[in-house]
Design a protein around this motif. Structure first.
Motif, short mmCIF file in Angstrom:
data_model
loop_
_atom_site.label_atom_id
_atom_site.label_comp_id
_atom_site.label_asym_id
_atom_site.label_seq_id
_atom_site.Cartn_x
_atom_site.Cartn_y
_atom_site.Cartn_z
N MET A 278 0.81 -1.21 0.00
CA MET A 278 0.00 0.00 0.00
C MET A 278 0.85 1.26 0.00
N SER A 279 2.03 1.22 0.59
CA SER A 279 2.88 2.41 0.64
C SER A 279 3.76 2.53 -0.61
N THR A 280 3.72 1.53 -1.50
CA THR A 280 4.55 1.57 -2.71
C THR A 280 3.69 1.34 -3.95
N TRP A 281 3.55 0.10 -4.38
CA TRP A 281 2.93 -0.25 -5.65
C TRP A 281 1.46 0.16 -5.73
N LEU A 282 0.73 0.03 -4.63
CA LEU A 282 -0.70 0.30 -4.64
C LEU A 282 -1.06 1.73 -4.19
#
Length: 421
Positions: A278-282
């Motif tokens: 959630m903090s990167t790709w999403l």
């Protein structure tokens, strides 16, 4: 004062805030696991587990009504510090009582209820602080980072609770919580959180007027109203049944402490990975789309838990359940923070806390006693199927269709000024 006017760089401010909340959260999680296991292993009763859930969440739901108003009427940092100190004091009293041999179930549940009262004040204020100190373009990412850190603490907490509980008993767990609360309060004291202009002049309206205004705001906001419906579904049909999974482990697979600890570790590992995603790709994916995938996943995985006949398969489903939590909770909180105006954050988040706090004990009032009559496996299967059906209906409500339509708008991109600050 405007929400993001601060005398210190926002990254430093956010780092201090997240660190303090993480330290405090770790101690609270350790106590939560230890007490839940103590009740489960000492009683082996679904009714007792249900009573624990009621004590842990019902007071929070009732108090959140006033906690949200307070968060909109006074400095939120001060409010969180006071609430955290009161929770630590209640924990210290319980530790002293149990150290002197007072281990009656009702006393333990009373202390859990007092802690829940403090959480009812603290939780809306914490959620309302985040959009005050974080630039709007960074909200989804910071919420994802907070979820990742919280998941890491959730991974360490059951391991720490299991190790301490098995080695020296439950009382030292309570002392650890007091120490982490003091550390968390100290770090939060260094965070610059402005007092909103509305809070500075809050005496003009009554608490009742503020509560009514908050309810009217939610009813008028289609997206927020639908989000609260979804939140209620999840806490009634997924979170509440999850409280009887330790009971299933104890009855079906064994009652050793490590089995319960691994159960929580599997769930927390999933949350940790989900938080990283959630903090990167999403981070820039559609908010409502993520919520829908997570909710339908919750239903399917809950059915899988009920069908499991092997302990390690059961742990695998718990890992996936944890993996789905950040793609649900992070976009949910971000949507609330983005959609609701700053002066209403406390009251709206109080209603979020009310749903969370009341839906779980209401669900457990049903699932707990039923777990003493029918198998936990059957309850999990029924709850998972019900989640899928009820969620499918909710997406066809006018508010559901409006929320899905709103989600098609592109997520905000960080500005050059924010990414360089």
């Amino acid at each position: 004062m405007k929400d993001n006017e601060q005398s210190v760089p926002w990254r430093r401010n956010v780092t201090l805030f997240l660190t303090g909340q993480t330290v405090s959260l770790f101690g609270s999680m350790v106590v939560q696991y230890a007490v839940m296991w103590w009740v489960t292993l000492e009683t082996r009763s679904g009714l007792a587990v249900a009573l624990y859930a009621v004590a842990a969440f019902l007071p929070q739901g009732l108090v959140s009504l006033f906690g949200g108003v307070l968060a909109d009427r006074m400095n939120r940092r001060v409010l969180v510090m006071i609430a955290d100190a009161c929770i630590a004091a209640a924990t210290l009293v319980l530790a002293m009582l149990m150290a002197n041999g007072v281990t009656d179930l009702w006393i333990v549940l009373l202390a859990v209820a007092v802690r829940s009262v403090g959480a009812g004040v603290q939780t809306p204020a914490v959620q309302a602080i985040i959009p005050q100190i974080v630039p709007a373009e960074q909200l989804m990412r910071v919420n994802g980072i907070f979820q990742t850190i919280s998941s890491a603490m959730a991974l360490l907490a059951p391991a720490a609770a299991g190790a301490i509980y098995a080695a020296v008993g439950i009382v030292p767990v309570f002392f650890l919580d007091v120490v982490t609360a003091v550390a968390g309060i100290g770090l939060l004291a260094l965070v610059a959180v402005p007092t909103l202009e509305r809070a500075a002049g809050a005496g003009a309206s009554s608490y009742r007027q503020d509560l009514v205004e908050g309810m009217r705001y939610i009813r008028a906001n289609t997206v927020v109203r639908w989000l609260l419906i979804v939140y209620t579904i999840i806490f009634l049909l997924t979170v509440a049944p999850s409280f009887v999974t330790p009971l299933m482990v104890a009855r079906t697979f064994g009652s050793e402490e490590w089995m319960l600890a691994v159960l929580e570790i599997a769930f927390s590992l999933g949350m940790l990975l989900g938080g990283v995603l959630m903090s990167t790709w999403l981070a820039n994916r559609g908010r409502v789309g993520l919520i829908l995938v997570a909710v339908y996943g919750f239903g399917a995985v809950t059915v899988g838990l009920g069908l499991s006949t092997n302990l390690w398969v059961f742990y695998g489903f718990m890992f996936v359940l944890g993996l789905l939590v950040p793609p649900f909770s992070t976009p949910f909180m971000t949507l609330i923070q983005e959609t609701v105006e700053a002066t209403m954050h406390g009251r709206v988040f109080s209603y979020v806390s009310i749903v969370m706090a009341l839906a779980t004990p209401v669900g457990m009032v049903v699932f707990g006693p039923l777990a003493d009559v029918v198998s936990v496996e059957a309850l999990l299967i029924a709850a998972g199927l019900a989640t899928v059906v009820v969620m499918a209906i909710s997406t066809r409500l006018p508010s559901g269709r409006a929320a899905v339509a709103a989600s098609r708008a592109p997520a905000p991109e960080p500005s050059a000024a924010e990414t360089s600050s």
